[in-house]
Design a protein around this motif. Structure first.
Motif, mmCIF file in Angstrom:
data_model
loop_
_atom_site.group_PDB
_atom_site.id
_atom_site.type_symbol
_atom_site.label_atom_id
_atom_site.label_comp_id
_atom_site.label_asym_id
_atom_site.label_seq_id
_atom_site.Cartn_x
_atom_site.Cartn_y
_atom_site.Cartn_z
ATOM 1 N N LEU A 371 44.802 33.619 58.598
ATOM 2 C CA LEU A 371 44.999 34.312 57.331
ATOM 3 C C LEU A 371 44.417 35.716 57.437
ATOM 4 O O LEU A 371 43.290 35.899 57.931
ATOM 5 N N THR A 372 45.186 36.696 56.986
ATOM 6 C CA THR A 372 44.753 38.095 57.046
ATOM 7 C C THR A 372 45.008 38.744 55.696
ATOM 8 O O THR A 372 46.069 38.541 55.089
ATOM 9 N N ARG A 373 44.050 39.508 55.232
ATOM 10 C CA ARG A 373 44.209 40.260 53.988
ATOM 11 C C ARG A 373 44.528 41.704 54.346
ATOM 12 O O ARG A 373 43.766 42.366 55.058
ATOM 13 N N ILE A 374 45.677 42.189 53.892
ATOM 14 C CA ILE A 374 46.138 43.537 54.244
ATOM 15 C C ILE A 374 46.031 44.420 52.999
ATOM 16 O O ILE A 374 46.695 44.169 51.989
ATOM 17 N N ALA A 375 45.201 45.443 53.068
ATOM 18 C CA ALA A 375 45.031 46.377 51.953
ATOM 19 C C ALA A 375 45.321 47.783 52.461
ATOM 20 O O ALA A 375 44.645 48.275 53.377
ATOM 21 N N ILE A 376 46.328 48.427 51.891
ATOM 22 C CA ILE A 376 46.764 49.746 52.335
ATOM 23 C C ILE A 376 46.571 50.741 51.196
ATOM 24 O O ILE A 376 46.884 50.454 50.034
ATOM 25 N N GLN A 377 46.054 51.912 51.528
ATOM 26 C CA GLN A 377 45.969 53.005 50.568
ATOM 27 C C GLN A 377 46.673 54.226 51.139
ATOM 28 O O GLN A 377 46.527 54.541 52.324
ATOM 29 N N PHE A 385 44.829 68.088 43.860
ATOM 30 C CA PHE A 385 44.136 67.440 44.965
ATOM 31 C C PHE A 385 44.884 66.185 45.418
ATOM 32 O O PHE A 385 45.908 65.823 44.863
ATOM 33 N N LEU A 386 44.310 65.553 46.436
ATOM 34 C CA LEU A 386 44.834 64.286 46.924
ATOM 35 C C LEU A 386 43.860 63.167 46.587
ATOM 36 O O LEU A 386 42.643 63.345 46.669
ATOM 37 N N GLY A 387 44.415 62.027 46.227
ATOM 38 C CA GLY A 387 43.591 60.860 45.975
ATOM 39 C C GLY A 387 44.233 59.634 46.604
ATOM 40 O O GLY A 387 45.425 59.640 46.930
ATOM 41 N N TRP A 388 43.429 58.601 46.762
ATOM 42 C CA TRP A 388 43.928 57.385 47.400
ATOM 43 C C TRP A 388 44.535 56.476 46.348
ATOM 44 O O TRP A 388 43.888 56.131 45.364
ATOM 45 N N LYS A 389 45.800 56.100 46.583
ATOM 46 C CA LYS A 389 46.475 55.153 45.702
ATOM 47 C C LYS A 389 46.681 53.856 46.471
ATOM 48 O O LYS A 389 47.323 53.840 47.525
ATOM 49 N N ALA A 390 46.127 52.780 45.938
ATOM 50 C CA ALA A 390 46.190 51.499 46.633
ATOM 51 C C ALA A 390 47.522 50.812 46.386
ATOM 52 O O ALA A 390 48.026 50.788 45.259
#
Length: 402
Positions: A371-377, A385-390
């Motif tokens: 099992l793997t949890r994949i979280a991409i931002q 500016f730039l911000g991280w969107k999950a």
């Protein structure tokens, strides 16, 4: 059973160019099969039985099978094992019952004329095949050899190259190679005007991109913009990880269950031309997305099965790998997939809901796997500016059937 079937390759120089072994096999045959051009080469007084290729070709193959044990000689163009009739006949008749005598293939002859190394060339046949297959082998600098269906094929190829951003590519059409009327016609894709060509021709392409070409990488993880979809798309980063987990090998078959827009199945097939895939999807609009995407990305032979799993799975050929991108909570879905999967095959399931995650935890406890949890931002603009969107996190279960 003794050898009763011979397949003899013929070049543009006709029967005179056939090897001594091929001539003996032809002389001993009681029935001869081939196209009109091949049978016309025989002496006018030849009274032996003639079998002319029909459409569909399966009917002619059956006629040959019905003559098992008799002396049958099949006349073929060039190398019968290079996109030829030999490959078709071997699906019905054991090699132990036949003798194959090839002539030089059109690809070998074209490389000799152009000074190309055949090992560095992409090869393709468009004889009775969808021209969209060309889309899978397009990349800057590629050298491609194509067996034409007829004299219209070079024009179709030139048009497709131009549409795909390869209008500057060079085209050479080689006709009647090895004969007295051999000719090479050259031009550029964007300005190609089909001259009076012979139906028997081979196309040689040297690709030059007029701009940044779309979607040419072979590695999994094409840009999301490569696909038409309604939001049901495995995103690029997750898609690359999913294909890696599925571990495609040449010749293997994938079931893409709940295929959405078909991205996983399409990129599985793009890994190797021998890979096959079946996309199972119940939504009518998504079925059309799958068909359109498969055409655009060079895998028009992707098999699309409409309907909901698991009942649509029961009559499908056993897969070497299965991807489940949705519907994990559907009763009996995982059970059916696991039973159907070949031994040694990979099953990969992605979940984005709590309920689907619970199913994966349950099955991982029963069958093992990882099992793997994949979280991409992704970085996106926030004002100046730039911000991280999950992106929505994905839980992935990968298990190999023992």
């Amino acid at each position: 059973m003794q050898k009763w079937l011979s397949i003899v390759g013929i070049g543009e120089d006709g029967l005179e160019g056939v090897s001594p072994v091929g001539r003996v096999l032809l002389a001993q045959a009681t029935a001869i099969a081939g196209g009109e051009r091949h049978l016309a080469l025989l002496p006018s007084g030849d009274r032996r039985e003639k079998l002319l290729w029909t459409s569909p070709i399966a009917d002619s193959v059956q006629q040959i099978v019905e003559r098992r044990g008799q002396g049958v000689c099949v006349l073929a163009s060039g190398d019968p094992m290079c996109y030829g009739i030999g490959v078709t006949l071997l699906r019905q008749i054991p090699l132990a019952e036949m003798t194959i005598v090839p002539a030089p293939s059109a690809f070998s002859l074209a490389c000799a004329r152009l000074g190309w190394s055949l090992t560095d060339v992409e090869t393709l046949s468009l004889c009775g095949r969808d021209p969209a297959l060309l889309n899978a082998v397009l990349y800057p600098g590629a050298k491609i050899l194509i067996l034409s269906a007829d004299k219209t094929t070079p024009g179709i190829v030139a048009q497709r190259l131009t549409q795909q951003g390869y209008g500057d590519s060079q085209i050479a059409v080689l006709e009647r190679m090895g004969g007295t009327q051999e000719r090479i016609t050259t031009g550029t894709a964007s300005t190609w005007t089909s001259p009076d060509l012979a139906d028997l021709n081979t196309i040689a392409l040297t690709l030059y991109a007029t701009a940044a070409p779309p979607h040419s990488p072979r590695a999994p993880g094409l840009p999301d913009t490569a696909y038409h979809h309604d939001g049901q798309l495995t995103k690029r980063e997750v898609r690359a990880m999913t294909l890696s987990a599925l571990a495609p090998l040449p010749g293997q078959l994938l079931w893409d269950v709940g295929a959405g827009c078909g991205a996983i199945a399409i990129e599985w097939m793009r890994c190797d031309r021998r890979c096959g895939a079946i996309a199972i999807e119940q939504h009518p609009s998504r079925l059309q997305y799958i068909a359109n995407n498969a055409q655009a990305l060079g895998v028009p032979h992707l098999k699309i099965v409409p309907g909901a799993a698991p009942h649509t799975l029961k009559d499908l050929p056993a897969p070497d790998a299965i991807f489940i991108g949705g519907g994990l909570t559907t009763p009996d879905l995982l059970e059916t997939c696991w039973r159907s999967l070949r031994s040694g095959g990979h099953l990969v399931a992605n979940a984005v809901t709590v309920e689907s995650e619970q199913m994966l935890f349950h099955w991982q406890g029963k069958l093992g796997g990882n099992l793997t949890r994949i979280a991409i931002q992704r970085a996106e603009p926030i004002g100046k500016f730039l911000g991280w969107k999950a992106m929505a996190p994905v839980t992935q279960w990968v298990v190999v059937k023992g």
